[in-house]
Each structure stands twice: as C-alpha cells, then as structure tokens.
Design a protein around this motif. Structure first.
Motif, PDB file in Angstrom:
ATOM      1  N   GLY A   1      33.998  34.993  41.461  1.00 53.65           N
ATOM      2  CA  GLY A   1      33.126  33.983  42.052  1.00 53.65           C
ATOM      3  C   GLY A   1      33.239  33.853  43.557  1.00 53.65           C
ATOM      4  O   GLY A   1      32.572  33.007  44.159  1.00 53.65           O
ATOM      5  N   SER A   2      34.072  34.677  44.184  1.00 51.93           N
ATOM      6  CA  SER A   2      34.247  34.609  45.637  1.00 51.93           C
ATOM      7  C   SER A   2      33.285  35.581  46.320  1.00 51.93           C
ATOM      8  O   SER A   2      32.438  36.188  45.679  1.00 51.93           O
ATOM      9  N   LYS A   3      33.439  35.734  47.630  1.00 53.14           N
ATOM     10  CA  LYS A   3      32.631  36.696  48.381  1.00 53.14           C
ATOM     11  C   LYS A   3      33.321  38.053  48.485  1.00 53.14           C
ATOM     12  O   LYS A   3      32.874  38.925  49.225  1.00 53.14           O
ATOM     13  N   ALA A   4      34.429  38.236  47.743  1.00 56.93           N
ATOM     14  CA  ALA A   4      35.189  39.490  47.786  1.00 56.93           C
ATOM     15  C   ALA A   4      34.904  40.330  46.545  1.00 56.93           C
ATOM     16  O   ALA A   4      34.524  39.814  45.492  1.00 56.93           O
ATOM     17  N   ALA A   5      35.089  41.624  46.682  1.00 53.80           N
ATOM     18  CA  ALA A   5      35.002  42.548  45.544  1.00 53.80           C
ATOM     19  C   ALA A   5      36.379  43.144  45.304  1.00 53.80           C
ATOM     20  O   ALA A   5      37.091  43.475  46.248  1.00 53.80           O
ATOM     21  N   LEU A   6      36.773  43.257  44.048  1.00 57.15           N
ATOM     22  CA  LEU A   6      38.047  43.878  43.689  1.00 57.15           C
ATOM     23  C   LEU A   6      37.778  45.288  43.176  1.00 57.15           C
ATOM     24  O   LEU A   6      37.066  45.479  42.183  1.00 57.15           O
ATOM     25  N   LEU A   7      38.340  46.278  43.852  1.00 59.13           N
ATOM     26  CA  LEU A   7      38.236  47.673  43.434  1.00 59.13           C
ATOM     27  C   LEU A   7      39.589  48.072  42.865  1.00 59.13           C
ATOM     28  O   LEU A   7      40.521  48.375  43.605  1.00 59.13           O
ATOM     29  N   ALA A   8      39.719  48.065  41.552  1.00 53.25           N
ATOM     30  CA  ALA A   8      41.005  48.312  40.892  1.00 53.25           C
ATOM     31  C   ALA A   8      41.136  49.801  40.579  1.00 53.25           C
ATOM     32  O   ALA A   8      40.468  50.313  39.672  1.00 53.25           O
ATOM     33  N   SER A   9      41.993  50.501  41.324  1.00 54.69           N
ATOM     34  CA  SER A   9      42.152  51.937  41.111  1.00 54.69           C
ATOM     35  C   SER A   9      43.510  52.295  40.514  1.00 54.69           C
ATOM     36  O   SER A   9      43.681  53.397  40.001  1.00 54.69           O
ATOM     37  N   ALA A  10      44.486  51.384  40.584  1.00 54.55           N
ATOM     38  CA  ALA A  10      45.823  51.674  40.065  1.00 54.55           C
ATOM     39  C   ALA A  10      46.187  50.808  38.865  1.00 54.55           C
ATOM     40  O   ALA A  10      47.160  51.081  38.191  1.00 54.55           O
ATOM     41  N   ALA A  11      45.408  49.771  38.601  1.00 51.63           N
ATOM     42  CA  ALA A  11      45.670  48.907  37.444  1.00 51.63           C
ATOM     43  C   ALA A  11      45.205  49.609  36.170  1.00 51.63           C
ATOM     44  O   ALA A  11      44.196  50.314  36.174  1.00 51.63           O
TER      45      ALA A  11
ATOM     46  N   ALA B   1      43.451  59.010  44.464  1.00 55.94           N
ATOM     47  CA  ALA B   1      42.093  59.543  44.433  1.00 55.94           C
ATOM     48  C   ALA B   1      41.103  58.445  44.052  1.00 55.94           C
ATOM     49  O   ALA B   1      39.990  58.370  44.598  1.00 55.94           O
ATOM     50  N   GLY B   2      41.506  57.572  43.129  1.00 50.41           N
ATOM     51  CA  GLY B   2      40.648  56.468  42.717  1.00 50.41           C
ATOM     52  C   GLY B   2      40.409  55.466  43.832  1.00 50.41           C
ATOM     53  O   GLY B   2      39.309  54.915  43.978  1.00 50.41           O
ATOM     54  N   ALA B   3      41.445  55.214  44.638  1.00 45.13           N
ATOM     55  CA  ALA B   3      41.296  54.307  45.772  1.00 45.13           C
ATOM     56  C   ALA B   3      40.275  54.859  46.762  1.00 45.13           C
ATOM     57  O   ALA B   3      39.407  54.135  47.270  1.00 45.13           O
ATOM     58  N   TYR B   4      40.357  56.160  47.029  1.00 47.36           N
ATOM     59  CA  TYR B   4      39.412  56.806  47.935  1.00 47.36           C
ATOM     60  C   TYR B   4      37.991  56.738  47.367  1.00 47.36           C
ATOM     61  O   TYR B   4      37.041  56.341  48.054  1.00 47.36           O
TER      62      TYR B   4
END
Length: 299
Positions: A11-21, A201-204
C-alpha cells in the motif's frame, strides 16, 4: 525478513523486488500488489529437484532437515512433490539450527535404504552437513544427495571433492548459453572475478525490468510500477524471456544440475553440469492455490 518488508511496502509508494527470498507465502497468502518475486522459491526448488530425481529412478527418499520454518517448508514441499511423482518418503530427521555434529543423523540417512537424501538445510549449516557427509561417504554409490537450497557460492566454498555428484535445482547458471556467459563475464569484471549466483542474477534482472517499466509508466508509485511490470514481458541476459503472473511470480524456467567432479571441472567457477531444464509451468505453485487474494477465480 522478506515477509516483514512485504508488509512495510504494502500500500506504499515503494515496490519490493524479491530476488533472494524463497518463502512461497510471498505469492500466496501474503501476496501484495507492491511485490514481484523473481528467481525461485521453496516450492519451485523442491518440485524441480523431486520431479527430476524421482523420474530418474531414485524413488525412495530420506530428508535431513533444519528444524525451523525454512527447512521444514523445503522438506514439506519436496515430500509432496516426491509423492506426486510416484516416489516415497521412507524417513526424515530434524535437528536444531545450532547443531554442529551431524554424525548420528548422517548415519541414519546412510543406513535408511533411501536412494535420494534430500538436504533441507542452508547456509553455514549446509557447509557442515556436506563436509561431514563426505567423511562418511554419504551420497556415493547408489545414494544421491539432493540439495534443496544450495547455491553456486556454497559449492565453491566447500569444494568439488565433498560436493561432487550432488544434484540441485537452480533458476540460473552462468554457463547455460551465450547470453548467460556474457552476463557472467560482465559481472565478474566488476567483482574481482566472482561469478553470479541465481540470486544476484535475479537482482539484476528484476531491477532491469523495473527500469523498463519506469520508462513505460506515467507514475513511479509502487503499485503502478508493479502493475506495469506484470503487463510487460520480461527479457534479460540472465533468464531470457518470461512473464509475471497476477500473484507477482516471475515465470522463469528451472534447472536441475549435478555438481562436477574435480576431474571434470575446467576452472574455478566450472562447477555444474546440466541434468534437465524444467519449464516454469511445471514447477511453480499453481496460480490460485496459494491463498493469494489477487488470484481469486484465476486459472
């Protein structure tokens, strides 16, 4: 940690990009319109390993499991996949997170008659398990060690002598094709010769796709950005072309690898050989089955 950050960004203005979870709840009951899950997860890791290994004839399984949420989740996912593939779980042992001596557990696994030993263990504890397993000769002969949460840097740290022959699932390996090799060389040039793990690689890849979505979007609001990321097909040098589902799961293919022997390896990072590529549709949690509110009625 990822589940906590997932709630902060919801619900915030941020996006979570989960590459290691790897917690599959991120696309299940905890799914969020602000979150995209890249690379892999506990369901995909377990299913890829179990599906291919059981298919090769290793039908009797024994699990060595760290007694905490991550380890138990890996074991449960793999157990279900083993059964679904026509295999059988004939035993398991669970040990505390701070265990250092695994002799009794390894002997149970070795004497169980299992054809595959599933390692629902990660991190520093995994290194100790594998070093001690090598001392007992576990995983040699007819028994196969199957790592459910093993990464490239783990194998390099332990060495090929102790890990050779072990099989493991991964969404990425640097030596798959010309694109993955080129990406790894670019990565190594900036990291003192270190090659990327699937999580790096996922983070990239996730950030690259985020930036493409930013170019195509009129807003940088977190939910809008994730919506645009789902709308656009992905294409990057590490994973190639893919799509992102309603629940935030990026549908990249998975692979089963076998660790090379010291004699087979031609260099410091030449650690795996490909056993089988598994299409994403065959190994991820089916859409709508994880309890994600965003997928009600989805097929």
């Amino acid at each position: 940690m990822a589940l906590a950050v997932n709630e902060v960004t919801r619900g915030s203005k941020a996006a979570l990009l989960a590459s290691a979870a790897t917690n599959v709840d991120l696309i299940g009951k905890a799914c969020s319109p602000n979150t995209v899950m890249w690379t892999t997860d506990s369901w995909a890791l377990s299913n890829t390993a179990a599906k291919v290994v059981v298919g090769s004839g290793k039908k009797k399984w024994f699990f060595l499991t760290t007694d905490f949420a991550g380890g138990i989740g890996l074991e449960k996912g793999a157990s279900a996949a083993v059964s679904a593939a026509g295999g059988e779980v004939i035993g398991r042992v669970r040990f505390p997170f701070d265990t250092m001596d695994f002799a009794s557990y390894l002997l149970q696994a070795q004497g169980s008659g299992a054809q595959a030993i599933g390692l629902a263990v990660a991190g520093a504890q995994l290194l100790n398990v594998l070093k001690q397993a090598d001392e007992f000769g576990l995983g040699r002969g007819d028994q196969k060690l199957v790592g459910l949460a093993v990464f490239l840097t783990d194998v390099r740290a332990i060495g090929l002598k102790a890990t050779q022959g072990m099989q493991l699932a991964s969404a990425y390996y640097w030596d798959l094709n010309d694109d993955t090799r080129a990406f790894a060389r670019r990565f190594a040039a900036r990291t003192n010769g270190k090659y990327p793990t699937q999580m790096q690689a996922g983070a990239y890849a996730s950030l690259l796709h985020y930036l493409k979505a930013a170019d195509a979007s009129a807003s940088l609001d977190g939910q809008e950005m994730v919506r645009k990321m789902k709308e656009l097909p992905t294409d990057d040098p590490a994973f190639g072309k893919a799509t992102i589902r309603q629940d935030g799961r990026t549908m990249v293919d998975q692979f089963l690898f076998e660790v090379k022997s010291p004699a087979e390896s031609k260099g410091e990072w030449d650690l795996y050989k490909l056993v089988k590529r598994v299409p994403a549709m065959e190994v991820y949690l089916p859409l709508g089955e994880g309890g994600c509110a965003m997928t009600v009625g989805a097929k």
